[in-house]
Design an enzyme around this catalytic site. Structure first.
Site, PDB file in Angstrom:
ATOM      1  CG  HIS A 198      -2.042  -0.841   1.227  1.00  0.00           C
ATOM      2  ND1 HIS A 198      -3.016  -0.642   0.179  1.00  0.00           N
ATOM      3  CD2 HIS A 198      -2.601  -1.807   2.088  1.00  0.00           C
ATOM      4  CE1 HIS A 198      -4.119  -1.613   0.423  1.00  0.00           C
ATOM      5  NE2 HIS A 198      -3.882  -2.165   1.452  1.00  0.00           N
TER       6      HIS A 198
ATOM      7  CB  CYS B   3      -1.459   2.908  -6.127  1.00  0.00           C
ATOM      8  SG  CYS B   3      -2.652   1.396  -6.134  1.00  0.00           S
TER       9      CYS B   3
ATOM     10  NE  ARG C  40      -1.875  -0.581  -9.700  1.00  0.00           N
ATOM     11  CZ  ARG C  40      -3.066   0.151  -9.552  1.00  0.00           C
ATOM     12  NH1 ARG C  40      -2.872   1.320  -9.751  1.00  0.00           N
ATOM     13  NH2 ARG C  40      -4.321  -0.409  -9.595  1.00  0.00           N
TER      14      ARG C  40
END
Length: 278
Positions: free
Chosen positions: A184, A258, A267
């Site tokens: 993340h 991300c 990405r």
């Protein structure tokens, strides 16, 4: 005439009731707006602060557990996964929305859409632990990052715990091929929030029970499509931007998340090459 004037009854128009009703409606509307604002604020605090606190605490505990186990149990026990022995991990989502692989991440987790490998045949393969159990520790000194690495890129069982996820079917740490990871960028521990700051020459280490592998950052792909699966192939090369990547076999490390922050539109990819084993 005077009698007629006296018999007239004056008509009084009352407007106070309407005013009170209008004020009451405005008050109720204001209370509703304030309540909704508080709920939204609490949701933002939960996503941006509380999920980070929970995930970071769990990730730190997992790193401590691993290092205690490795100190007690010498090398030669359970082996780290490889491209040939890793079990198929049933992810809850083919694409993550982090929070993060080229599978997308929850508000910034990040992954690449990947295909699952066929289950290896034979009964002599080592049994792999559950997908959510960490098997390695990732350290990036430049970012002050220490994070556990677990099998799979599922949000619920891996990434949302603050772990870094290992793409099923990619090589194990230190092995020829591509050791591909997702994490993340925002929320849930956000381990990969600042990987955009990595530059060529920065070192990344991956410690397992057996040994420590050191990689050196070589290339950074600032932005590509969520389904650019070329970046996690054994010889990684972007299929969207072919000028980024490699043409010869080697031992690679890939980090995906991300970009931009708080978005899963694209990405960000960092590639490193194995330089030493200790």
């Amino acid at each position: 005439m005077r009698d007629r004037v006296r018999e007239r009854v004056p008509v009084v128009v009352q407007t106070g009731g309407r005013r009170r009703t209008g004020a009451r409606v405005l008050w109720v509307g204001a209370e509703t707006v304030v309540t909704c604002g508080i709920l939204v604020l609490l949701l933002v605090v939960h996503q941006l602060w509380w999920t980070n606190q929970q995930a970071r605490a769990e990730a730190r505990e997992q790193v401590s557990v691993l290092e205690r186990e490795w100190a007690i149990s010498p090398p030669g026990g359970e082996e780290s996964p490889s491209a040939e022995t890793v079990e198929t991990v049933e992810t809850e989502e083919t694409e993550l929305s982090g929070q993060e692989g080229l599978v997308s991440g929850s508000e910034g987790g990040g992954g690449v859409a990947s295909t699952r490998p066929a289950r290896p045949s034979g009964s002599d393969l080592p049994r792999q632990p559950a997908a959510s159990r960490a098997f390695a520790v990732l350290r990036i000194p430049r970012l002050g990052l220490t994070a556990p690495v677990a099998r799979g890129v599922s949000k619920r069982s891996v990434l949302d715990k603050g772990y870094v996820g290992h793409y099923p079917g990619t090589a194990g740490p230190g092995l020829p091929g591509n050791f591909a990871l997702a994490g993340h960028r925002n929320t849930h521990g956000e381990p990969f929030r600042y990987i955009n700051r990595l530059r060529a020459g920065d070192e990344i280490s991956v410690r397992t029970r057996e040994r420590t592998y050191t990689y050196r950052v070589d290339q950074v792909l600032p932005q590509t499509a969520p389904r650019d699966v070329g970046v996690i192939r054994p010889v990684p090369r972007s299929v969207v931007k072919p000028s980024y990547g490699y043409s010869t076999a080697g031992a690679y490390l890939t980090l995906t998340t991300c970009t931009p922050e708080f978005s899963s539109a694209y990405r960000l990819v960092v590639w490193a090459k194995l330089v030493s084993t200790a």
